[in-house]
Design a protein around this motif. Structure first.
Motif, mmCIF file in Angstrom:
data_model
loop_
_atom_site.group_PDB
_atom_site.id
_atom_site.type_symbol
_atom_site.label_atom_id
_atom_site.label_comp_id
_atom_site.label_asym_id
_atom_site.label_seq_id
_atom_site.Cartn_x
_atom_site.Cartn_y
_atom_site.Cartn_z
ATOM 1 N N ARG A 273 3.668 1.058 11.933
ATOM 2 C CA ARG A 273 2.351 0.441 11.834
ATOM 3 C C ARG A 273 1.250 1.481 11.978
ATOM 4 N NH1 ARG A 273 0.722 -3.377 16.003
ATOM 5 N NH2 ARG A 273 -0.995 -3.836 14.580
ATOM 6 N N ALA A 274 0.185 1.280 11.239
ATOM 7 C CA ALA A 274 -1.059 2.016 11.481
ATOM 8 C C ALA A 274 -1.914 1.088 12.336
ATOM 9 C CB ALA A 274 -1.742 2.367 10.164
ATOM 10 N N ALA A 275 -1.581 1.022 13.621
ATOM 11 C CA ALA A 275 -2.102 -0.021 14.503
ATOM 12 C C ALA A 275 -3.614 0.033 14.708
ATOM 13 C CB ALA A 275 -1.395 0.061 15.855
ATOM 14 N N ASP A 276 -4.220 1.199 14.503
ATOM 15 C CA ASP A 276 -5.656 1.346 14.745
ATOM 16 C C ASP A 276 -6.504 1.218 13.485
ATOM 17 O OD1 ASP A 276 -5.328 1.899 17.525
ATOM 18 O OD2 ASP A 276 -4.703 3.929 17.004
ATOM 19 N N TYR A 277 -5.861 1.077 12.337
ATOM 20 C CA TYR A 277 -6.602 1.080 11.073
ATOM 21 C C TYR A 277 -7.156 -0.319 10.793
ATOM 22 C CZ TYR A 277 -7.569 3.634 6.716
ATOM 23 O OH TYR A 277 -8.175 4.310 5.679
ATOM 24 N N PRO A 278 -8.468 -0.467 10.721
ATOM 25 C CA PRO A 278 -9.046 -1.795 10.491
ATOM 26 C C PRO A 278 -9.008 -2.203 9.019
ATOM 27 C CG PRO A 278 -10.796 -0.178 10.740
ATOM 28 C CD PRO A 278 -9.496 0.559 10.951
ATOM 29 N N ASP A 279 -9.092 -3.488 8.789
ATOM 30 C CA ASP A 279 -9.428 -3.981 7.460
ATOM 31 C C ASP A 279 -10.771 -3.366 7.075
ATOM 32 O OD1 ASP A 279 -7.171 -5.570 7.553
ATOM 33 O OD2 ASP A 279 -8.259 -7.425 7.999
ATOM 34 N N TYR A 280 -11.086 -3.371 5.794
ATOM 35 C CA TYR A 280 -12.329 -2.727 5.370
ATOM 36 C C TYR A 280 -13.568 -3.584 5.634
ATOM 37 C CZ TYR A 280 -9.581 0.937 3.125
ATOM 38 O OH TYR A 280 -8.731 1.983 2.889
ATOM 39 N N TYR A 281 -13.353 -4.881 5.943
ATOM 40 C CA TYR A 281 -14.471 -5.775 6.312
ATOM 41 C C TYR A 281 -14.009 -6.596 7.527
ATOM 42 C CZ TYR A 281 -15.258 -4.550 1.433
ATOM 43 O OH TYR A 281 -15.386 -3.863 0.255
ATOM 44 N N ALA B 244 4.895 -7.622 -15.136
ATOM 45 C CA ALA B 244 4.025 -6.473 -14.889
ATOM 46 C C ALA B 244 3.583 -6.483 -13.429
ATOM 47 C CB ALA B 244 2.801 -6.491 -15.802
ATOM 48 N N ALA B 245 3.447 -5.295 -12.851
ATOM 49 C CA ALA B 245 2.984 -5.162 -11.474
ATOM 50 C C ALA B 245 2.325 -3.804 -11.295
ATOM 51 C CB ALA B 245 4.142 -5.344 -10.487
ATOM 52 N N GLY B 246 1.710 -3.602 -10.126
ATOM 53 C CA GLY B 246 0.980 -2.357 -9.902
ATOM 54 C C GLY B 246 -0.214 -2.289 -10.827
ATOM 55 N N ASN B 247 -0.635 -1.098 -11.177
ATOM 56 C CA ASN B 247 -1.836 -0.925 -11.987
ATOM 57 C C ASN B 247 -1.618 -1.166 -13.472
ATOM 58 O OD1 ASN B 247 -3.256 -0.376 -9.691
ATOM 59 N ND2 ASN B 247 -3.456 1.814 -10.044
ATOM 60 N N ASN B 248 -0.408 -1.580 -13.864
ATOM 61 C CA ASN B 248 -0.216 -2.120 -15.210
ATOM 62 C C ASN B 248 -0.718 -3.556 -15.287
ATOM 63 O OD1 ASN B 248 2.809 -0.682 -16.772
ATOM 64 N ND2 ASN B 248 0.688 0.008 -16.714
ATOM 65 N N SER B 249 -0.896 -4.189 -14.140
ATOM 66 C CA SER B 249 -1.339 -5.577 -14.086
ATOM 67 C C SER B 249 -2.758 -5.653 -13.541
ATOM 68 C CB SER B 249 -0.398 -6.389 -13.189
ATOM 69 O OG SER B 249 -0.469 -5.933 -11.846
ATOM 70 N N ALA B 250 -3.438 -6.743 -13.857
ATOM 71 C CA ALA B 250 -4.746 -6.999 -13.266
ATOM 72 C C ALA B 250 -4.550 -7.308 -11.788
ATOM 73 C CB ALA B 250 -5.427 -8.164 -13.977
ATOM 74 N N SER B 251 -5.373 -6.721 -10.946
ATOM 75 C CA SER B 251 -5.133 -6.752 -9.508
ATOM 76 C C SER B 251 -5.424 -8.102 -8.869
ATOM 77 C CB SER B 251 -5.988 -5.689 -8.814
ATOM 78 O OG SER B 251 -5.824 -5.759 -7.411
ATOM 79 N N VAL B 252 -4.562 -8.493 -7.925
ATOM 80 C CA VAL B 252 -4.792 -9.678 -7.119
ATOM 81 C C VAL B 252 -5.982 -9.474 -6.176
ATOM 82 C CG1 VAL B 252 -3.261 -9.001 -5.209
ATOM 83 C CG2 VAL B 252 -3.598 -11.434 -5.703
ATOM 84 N N MET B 253 -6.406 -8.212 -5.998
ATOM 85 C CA MET B 253 -7.528 -7.895 -5.120
ATOM 86 C C MET B 253 -8.880 -8.032 -5.815
ATOM 87 S SD MET B 253 -5.901 -7.384 -2.393
ATOM 88 C CE MET B 253 -4.242 -6.967 -1.831
ATOM 89 N N GLY B 254 -8.889 -8.461 -7.070
ATOM 90 C CA GLY B 254 -10.143 -8.651 -7.785
ATOM 91 C C GLY B 254 -10.941 -7.368 -7.869
ATOM 92 N N HIS B 255 -12.231 -7.450 -7.533
ATOM 93 C CA HIS B 255 -13.102 -6.283 -7.640
ATOM 94 C C HIS B 255 -13.228 -5.493 -6.344
ATOM 95 C CE1 HIS B 255 -14.429 -7.226 -11.683
ATOM 96 N NE2 HIS B 255 -14.714 -8.464 -11.311
ATOM 97 N N THR B 256 -12.488 -5.880 -5.325
ATOM 98 C CA THR B 256 -12.692 -5.236 -4.033
ATOM 99 C C THR B 256 -11.413 -4.610 -3.501
ATOM 100 O OG1 THR B 256 -13.733 -5.552 -1.874
ATOM 101 C CG2 THR B 256 -12.258 -7.299 -2.637
ATOM 102 N N TYR B 257 -11.453 -4.250 -2.198
ATOM 103 C CA TYR B 257 -10.365 -3.507 -1.557
ATOM 104 C C TYR B 257 -10.327 -3.971 -0.105
ATOM 105 C CZ TYR B 257 -7.395 0.728 -1.624
ATOM 106 O OH TYR B 257 -6.340 1.624 -1.635
ATOM 107 N N PRO B 258 -9.561 -5.017 0.196
ATOM 108 C CA PRO B 258 -9.639 -5.631 1.530
ATOM 109 C C PRO B 258 -9.219 -4.750 2.689
ATOM 110 C CG PRO B 258 -8.671 -7.137 -0.050
ATOM 111 C CD PRO B 258 -8.738 -5.796 -0.710
ATOM 112 N N GLY B 259 -8.278 -3.822 2.468
ATOM 113 C CA GLY B 259 -7.802 -3.016 3.586
ATOM 114 C C GLY B 259 -6.976 -1.841 3.121
#
Length: 558
Positions: A129-137, A520-535
């Motif tokens: 685990r990266a126990a100290d790493y926060p989500d980006y929001y 398709a998966a990874g960057n061959n596919s449209a991201s489930v993260m939409g336009h952002t980067y949650p963490g």
């Protein structure tokens, strides 16, 4: 293992293949290797295809982290999280800007996390685990600290000769959460302790005869060893995709180039397209994004699988977007240096070509990239300005090579000056705007409150900052020379647009119907993260989870 099978003589309508497997995977990053792992777990035969001479994709070049909310490691550690909190946070940060980020797809991602982690662990892969790493929001509903996990540093000798062809194969036993502390290894007690631990970890590997590796290289090493070494999964290098083979509206195989000739490979259960984005294809970037960018991903990511799938009716989404960020401009023959922690440390500021601040320097890299695009279309240049205290106290990952430093100075990418007025003149910004910007910023640094952009307000901002700096760990005045400026350009970790897929990673047409046999998966596919980067690790995590989901679906096919 051999995946070759003879076609029965009573099936004349099916094409004859040079070889056949249950599953054919195009690409060897996280999405491809996770799909292969799921296929092996299901007892299916699988072939891995790599278009270049190096396997591992952008994953092996990356930090190797995965943003996996409510994962098994969190539960074992008693770290509170839940499915509902994860989905609430994803809704708050992502919304539903595209079909790829639908509520159903977000739920499928969260629901597939346990299967991916526990399957990998059954095969002997060890996570940390990266126990100290926060989500980006982290302040938004459902936000947390400590959702990221990664493969623990390990001995890369377990790969045998496959190590020689791994992209970005660097034997450094770093972990994701080393980076934020190593940046201040000689300026804070916590940084010093982490630096000492890192040194002892590296020396321990040398003493015991191990070739330890970490971050993205560890991820690829662990999964590559499991697949190619332990389970004899074939991996063909320099075997680019040419086309899909379609029978009765279903994908049944691929055509590739191998050893200078075209080869057909059958896929009884499905073809997974996991060949990365199109960040290294200038014509596609110009077509979809209007910028050429300064990518830090795999140079082999040319977007061919996306183009091939589109030709066969696949719908595309998010093609105008990327995993944006800021990068120090590359020297000739080098690559752009993606910057994260360096711009969050105090005694630093970013300005545009006029000399004005335009964003919170400590915000997530995707947000900063979007702010660059909103400001001037990403044209730049922008400048990272460093006070002498920043230069003396903190590690600059992009300035470790003396030869590169010399080249940056010669090319005007790194500019030094005794006074701010001299620095402003050298980098060509408006003198009045620059002076006003610095004075305003210094006032915020002294008060501890950035009234313009809120730098330091979020736990994410403070993650890469200096806790010994008061009153705001992200803010320090720019007043002690000599001063240093680095030319910054719009960078990215890869594109995030591609094939629209469903909850099982099946490729979809524009009318929502499934293209049978194509995934398709990874960057061959449209991201489930939409336009952002949650963490941290919002690229690798869904690539891996949807890779395993795809393999499970293929195994259920009759």
């Amino acid at each position: 293992m051999s995946g070759t099978t003879e076609r029965p003589t009573n099936e004349p309508s099916q094409p004859a293949f040079d070889e056949s497997y249950d599953v054919v995977v195009v690409g060897t990053g996280a999405a491809g290797l996770a799909t292969a792992l799921g296929a092996v777990d299901e007892g299916l035969t699988v072939l891995l295809l790599e278009s270049t001479e190096k396997w591992g994709g952008s994953t092996s070049m990356s930090g190797g982290g995965m943003w996996l909310p409510n994962n098994p490691l969190m539960r074992r550690a008693g770290a509170g999280d839940s499915r509902d909190e994860a989905l609430k946070y994803m809704e708050a940060t992502i919304g539903t800007p595209s079909a790829s980020a639908s509520p159903e797809r977000k739920a499928a991602f969260v629901d597939g996390i346990d299967d991916f982690v526990e399957t990998a662990e059954r095969f002997g892969i060890t996570f940390a685990r990266a126990a100290d790493y926060p989500d980006y929001y982290p302040e938004l509903p459902g936000g947390k600290i400590g959702r990221g996990i990664e493969v623990k540093p390990l001995d890369s000798k377990i790969l045998g000769t496959w190590w020689d062809s791994l992209l970005g194969a660097i034997p450094i036993p770093a972990k994701t959460d080393d980076v934020w502390l190593l940046g201040r290894a000689w300026s804070t007690p916590g940084g010093f302790v982490r630096g000492a631990k890192f040194v002892f970890r590296a020396l321990g590997g040398v003493v015991t005869g191990k070739r330890l590796t970490g971050i993205g290289a560890a991820w690829s090493t662990a999964f590559g060893k499991t697949l190619m070494v332990d389970n004899n999964v074939p991996l063909w290098l320099e075997s680019p995709l040419v086309d899909l083979i379609v029978e009765q509206d279903a994908v049944v195989g691929v055509r590739i180039m191998r050893d200078g000739k075209e080869v057909s490979v059958g896929a009884r259960r499905g073809v997974m397209l996991a060949g990365g984005g199109f960040e290294s294809n200038p014509s596609l970037r110009e077509k979809y994004q209007g910028v050429h960018g300064s990518p830090s991903g795999n140079p082999g990511n040319l977007g061919v699988p996306i183009q091939v799938a589109e030709k066969h009716g696949a719908a595309l989404e998010l093609m105008d977007d990327a995993w944006w960020g800021a990068s120090v401009q590359a020297v000739p023959g080098g690559t752009p240096a993606f910057i994260v922690g360096e711009r969050s440390m105090p005694f630093s500021i970013m300005v545009d070509k006029q000399g004005n601040r335009f964003a919170n320097e400590s915000e997530s890299y995707v947000d900063l990239g979007h702010h660059m695009l909103a400001l001037d279309g990403g044209e730049g240049p922008y400048w990272l300005i460093l006070d002498a205290r920043h230069q003396h106290r903190y590690l600059r990952m992009f300035a470790m090579d003396p030869r590169a430093n010399k080249a940056m100075k010669e090319l005007g990418i790194a500019v030094k000056a005794k006074t701010l007025a001299e620095l402003g003149s050298k980098i060509g910004v408006d003198s009045t705007a620059f002076r006003t910007t610095i004075e305003r910023f210094n006032g915020y640094a002294r008060s501890g409150v950035d009234a313009d952009f809120g730098r330091g307000n979020s736990a994410y901002d403070r993650y890469y900052a200096d806790p010994t700096q008061r009153p705001n760990p992200c803010l320090g005045t720019i007043e002690h020379g000599p001063f240093l400026a680095y030319k910054v350009v719009l960078g990215d970790l890869g594109t995030k647009g591609g094939i629209v897929t469903d909850t099982e990673a099946r490729a979809l047409r524009s009318d929502g119907t499934v293209i049978e046999g194509l995934y398709a998966a990874g960057n061959n596919s449209a991201s489930v993260m939409g336009h952002t980067y949650p963490g941290p690790g919002s690229t690798i995590a869904p690539a891996a989870v949807f890779g395993v989901r795809a393999a499970r679906h293929m195994a259920r096919k009759s």
